[in-house]
Design an enzyme around this catalytic site. Structure first.
Site, PDB file in Angstrom:
ATOM      1  N   ALA A 297       0.840  -1.195   0.000  1.00 23.23           N
ATOM      2  CA  ALA A 297       0.000   0.000   0.000  1.00 23.23           C
ATOM      3  C   ALA A 297       0.872   1.240   0.000  1.00 23.23           C
ATOM      4  CB  ALA A 297      -0.937   0.005   1.209  1.00 23.23           C
ATOM      5  N   ASP A 298       0.275   2.342  -0.447  1.00 20.34           N
ATOM      6  CA  ASP A 298       0.962   3.625  -0.383  1.00 20.34           C
ATOM      7  C   ASP A 298      -0.070   4.713  -0.120  1.00 20.34           C
ATOM      8  OD1 ASP A 298       3.731   4.909  -0.915  1.00 20.34           O
ATOM      9  OD2 ASP A 298       2.305   6.219  -1.946  1.00 20.34           O
ATOM     10  N   THR A 299       0.245   5.594   0.823  1.00 24.92           N
ATOM     11  CA  THR A 299      -0.682   6.644   1.234  1.00 24.92           C
ATOM     12  C   THR A 299      -0.078   8.018   0.958  1.00 24.92           C
ATOM     13  OG1 THR A 299      -1.597   5.246   2.988  1.00 24.92           O
ATOM     14  CG2 THR A 299      -1.987   7.622   3.168  1.00 24.92           C
TER      15      THR A 299
ATOM     16  N   ALA B 227      -3.491   3.736  -2.063  1.00 28.98           N
ATOM     17  CA  ALA B 227      -3.548   2.680  -3.071  1.00 28.98           C
ATOM     18  C   ALA B 227      -3.114   1.378  -2.416  1.00 28.98           C
ATOM     19  CB  ALA B 227      -2.630   3.007  -4.237  1.00 28.98           C
TER      20      ALA B 227
END
Length: 210
Positions: free
Chosen positions: A79-81, A116
């Site tokens: 994930a990436d924030t 994501a």
């Protein structure tokens, strides 16, 4: 083929989480998915002209692929924030000055949080994007300084944690709370289910629904 429910109770790892974030680990545990952790080594610099959404999706997919290539034999979740305000990506603050400047920009305004999530398996990489809006009340400089000195903002996108002391600044949140934390559970559960990875839902005995 979905793994048997016994795998959950035996605590056999079902996925590899491509993140060292304790918050993402806690969220995976929340939905009953045993896992191991492997940290990817990728370049996280944004590309020229890249939108915040494309940036988050690209990084999540790159992290998942990078760890999956090591061949651990498990699906890899990544994930990436990113925090977005005025079309600008606000990542993790590098120092106190940057952290205080971020909080000052967020003060009294609504920003967007994009997370994501991607799952790499033998069939390729699938992904989802969670978008939320967060409004901060107006902050004084003294509050920003006091918050920075708790140490909490240092490794957080946007310089704050929704699940920590930073929650007292949040006037309104629209969207996914878990997404703002760093792992949107609705989208994550969809990806895992499509790949045949069981969560707590698979532990419900058949007789309970008859």
């Amino acid at each position: 083929m979905p793994l048997p429910p016994q795998a959950l109770s035996a605590r056999i790892p079902l996925v590899c989480l491509a993140s060292r974030s304790p918050r993402r680990r806690e969220l995976l545990e929340q939905i009953g998915v045993p896992h191991v952790v492997a940290t990817p080594d990728i370049d996280e610099a944004p590309l020229a002209g890249e939108s915040a959404a494309d940036y988050a999706l690209r990084l999540a997919c790159c992290k998942a692929r990078a760890v999956h290539l090591h061949g651990r034999g498990l699906p890899v979740l990544a994930a990436d924030t990113v925090v977005v305000l005025d079309a600008r990506i606000h990542g993790k603050p590098a120092n106190e000055d940057e952290g205080l400047a971020m909080l000052a920009r967020l003060s009294g305004r609504t920003h967007q949080v994009l997370t994501a999530v991607a799952l790499a398996a033998d069939g390729g990489v699938t992904h989802r994007l969670s978008a939320s809006e967060v409004r901060f009340r107006r902050l004084t400089r003294a509050e920003c300084v006091a918050y920075w000195r708790t140490g909490e903002p240092r490794d957080k996108a946007g310089g704050y944690a929704v699940q920590g002391r930073g929650a007292v600044f949040i006037e309104h949140l629209s969207g996914s709370y878990s997404g703002v934390m760093g792992l949107p559970l609705f989208e994550t559960a969809e990806l895992l289910a499509a790949a045949g990875v069981p969560s707590w839902l698979h532990k419900v005995p058949e007789e309970a629904v008859q």
